[in-house]
Write a protein that holds these residues in place. Sequence first.
Motif, PDB file in Angstrom:
ATOM      1  N   PRO A 133     -19.538  -8.869 -14.115  1.00  5.39           N
ATOM      2  CA  PRO A 133     -18.721 -10.104 -13.692  1.00  5.39           C
ATOM      3  C   PRO A 133     -19.453 -11.076 -12.593  1.00  5.39           C
ATOM      4  O   PRO A 133     -20.210 -10.484 -11.857  1.00  5.39           O
ATOM      5  CB  PRO A 133     -17.444  -9.597 -13.183  1.00  5.39           C
ATOM      6  N   PHE A 134     -18.693 -12.192 -12.390  1.00  6.64           N
ATOM      7  CA  PHE A 134     -19.398 -12.978 -11.273  1.00  6.64           C
ATOM      8  C   PHE A 134     -19.044 -12.641  -9.809  1.00  6.64           C
ATOM      9  O   PHE A 134     -19.678 -12.890  -8.902  1.00  6.64           O
ATOM     10  CB  PHE A 134     -18.784 -14.475 -11.663  1.00  6.64           C
ATOM     11  N   THR A 135     -17.947 -11.991  -9.770  1.00  5.13           N
ATOM     12  CA  THR A 135     -17.478 -11.536  -8.405  1.00  5.13           C
ATOM     13  C   THR A 135     -17.097  -9.853  -8.652  1.00  5.13           C
ATOM     14  O   THR A 135     -16.983  -9.386  -9.464  1.00  5.13           O
ATOM     15  CB  THR A 135     -16.141 -12.355  -7.962  1.00  5.13           C
ATOM     16  N   ARG A 136     -16.959  -9.256  -7.476  1.00 12.32           N
ATOM     17  CA  ARG A 136     -16.376  -8.005  -7.368  1.00 12.32           C
ATOM     18  C   ARG A 136     -15.050  -8.229  -6.339  1.00 12.32           C
ATOM     19  O   ARG A 136     -15.109  -8.559  -5.470  1.00 12.32           O
ATOM     20  CB  ARG A 136     -17.230  -6.909  -6.885  1.00 12.32           C
ATOM     21  N   ALA A 137     -13.889  -7.496  -6.483  1.00 11.62           N
ATOM     22  CA  ALA A 137     -12.810  -7.314  -5.766  1.00 11.62           C
ATOM     23  C   ALA A 137     -12.156  -6.134  -6.256  1.00 11.62           C
ATOM     24  O   ALA A 137     -12.047  -5.399  -7.380  1.00 11.62           O
ATOM     25  CB  ALA A 137     -11.971  -8.617  -6.029  1.00 11.62           C
ATOM     26  N   GLU A 138     -11.406  -5.615  -5.242  1.00 11.39           N
ATOM     27  CA  GLU A 138     -10.505  -4.399  -5.180  1.00 11.39           C
ATOM     28  C   GLU A 138      -9.055  -4.619  -5.726  1.00 11.39           C
ATOM     29  O   GLU A 138      -8.568  -5.703  -5.190  1.00 11.39           O
ATOM     30  CB  GLU A 138     -10.585  -3.375  -4.263  1.00 11.39           C
ATOM     31  N   LYS A 139      -8.345  -3.865  -6.501  1.00  9.45           N
ATOM     32  CA  LYS A 139      -7.041  -4.120  -6.863  1.00  9.45           C
ATOM     33  C   LYS A 139      -6.220  -2.899  -6.290  1.00  9.45           C
ATOM     34  O   LYS A 139      -6.639  -1.811  -6.309  1.00  9.45           O
ATOM     35  CB  LYS A 139      -6.589  -4.130  -8.440  1.00  9.45           C
ATOM     36  N   ALA A 140      -5.159  -3.188  -5.666  1.00  7.69           N
ATOM     37  CA  ALA A 140      -4.035  -2.386  -5.157  1.00  7.69           C
ATOM     38  C   ALA A 140      -2.973  -2.865  -5.222  1.00  7.69           C
ATOM     39  O   ALA A 140      -2.438  -4.044  -6.036  1.00  7.69           O
ATOM     40  CB  ALA A 140      -4.543  -2.259  -3.544  1.00  7.69           C
ATOM     41  N   TYR A 141      -1.769  -2.200  -4.454  1.00  4.42           N
ATOM     42  CA  TYR A 141      -0.598  -2.636  -4.725  1.00  4.42           C
ATOM     43  C   TYR A 141      -0.253  -3.356  -3.408  1.00  4.42           C
ATOM     44  O   TYR A 141      -0.734  -2.990  -2.177  1.00  4.42           O
ATOM     45  CB  TYR A 141       0.258  -1.389  -4.632  1.00  4.42           C
ATOM     46  N   LEU A 142       0.699  -4.460  -3.228  1.00  2.00           N
ATOM     47  CA  LEU A 142       0.827  -5.135  -2.360  1.00  2.00           C
ATOM     48  C   LEU A 142       1.903  -4.696  -1.708  1.00  2.00           C
ATOM     49  O   LEU A 142       3.010  -4.306  -2.210  1.00  2.00           O
ATOM     50  CB  LEU A 142       1.153  -6.697  -2.797  1.00  2.00           C
ATOM     51  N   LEU A 143       2.088  -4.611  -0.243  1.00  2.85           N
ATOM     52  CA  LEU A 143       3.141  -3.957   0.420  1.00  2.85           C
ATOM     53  C   LEU A 143       3.407  -4.971   1.737  1.00  2.85           C
ATOM     54  O   LEU A 143       2.713  -5.499   2.293  1.00  2.85           O
ATOM     55  CB  LEU A 143       2.674  -2.613   1.100  1.00  2.85           C
ATOM     56  N   PRO A 144       4.670  -4.835   2.239  1.00  4.09           N
ATOM     57  CA  PRO A 144       5.157  -5.367   3.510  1.00  4.09           C
ATOM     58  C   PRO A 144       4.648  -4.626   4.678  1.00  4.09           C
ATOM     59  O   PRO A 144       3.820  -3.703   4.071  1.00  4.09           O
ATOM     60  CB  PRO A 144       6.714  -5.355   3.502  1.00  4.09           C
ATOM     61  N   GLN A 145       4.450  -5.454   5.806  1.00  4.67           N
ATOM     62  CA  GLN A 145       3.826  -4.865   6.945  1.00  4.67           C
ATOM     63  C   GLN A 145       4.818  -3.728   7.655  1.00  4.67           C
ATOM     64  O   GLN A 145       5.209  -3.768   8.518  1.00  4.67           O
ATOM     65  CB  GLN A 145       3.455  -5.933   8.032  1.00  4.67           C
TER      66      GLN A 145
END
Length: 255
Positions: free
Chosen positions: A213-225
């Motif tokens: 792939p052209f990039t690398r990024a991690e995926k995770a779950y989005l949470l409020p602060q």
Amino acid sequence: MRQILALLALTFLLLAPAARAESPVLAGIAHSGEVRVGLTGDYKPFSWEEPEGHFEGMDADMAAALARDLGVRLTITRTSWPTLMDDLATGKFDIGMGGISITEARQEKALFSMPLLSDGKAPVARCADAERFRTLDGIDREGVRVIVNPGGTNEQFARANIHRATLILHKDNATVFDEIAAGRADVMMTDAIETRIVAKEYPSLCATSPDAPFTRAEKAYLLPQDAAWKARVDDWLARMEANGERARIFAKWVE
């Protein structure tokens, strides 16, 4: 047995006033008896909505597992990539799932769970054109029609890297690949995991370079602060990893 586990989990929530006081989200979950999970429902293999109101995919299964672990009912809330952060900020859901990439802009406004997987942007195109579109130089040329769904990291990547090709915004992520197959667009750059799924579902489309792939990024779950809520989610994910349940769910949707 499931009822006993659910009762134990709910008892944990009800008997932890200190944790609830530190966590508005956990307090809300204990009060309402439900956990609200935000899903876009348009991003295979993470989540998709078909028929309306019915969600499937690895994160639909993970959402159900989280609800069981908390001992509460699951409510899936429909969100979208353009409204994802606003929906989180206004409390529309307690946790966002469905293939969300960790970005600096999102980290300024929210927390993320521990990472679930690493992926990157890669092209998908008609198989007859696959060799032409293996590189960004090959894609970013006059006469090439690059299609993208708005509001997320796909659009951000396309706008940052496409300068000569024509950029087409297609608002319905569920039908964006139909446009390529029909010849109304030439190529899309999305996460490599999705390009592999697309290549299986559309005989005329190919994932041109999913392993590079052209990039690398991690995926995770989005949470409020909410640090205590993040700790609770991370604890659940660590146990899912240790007992192999996360791997079994992921393997069900990604061969």
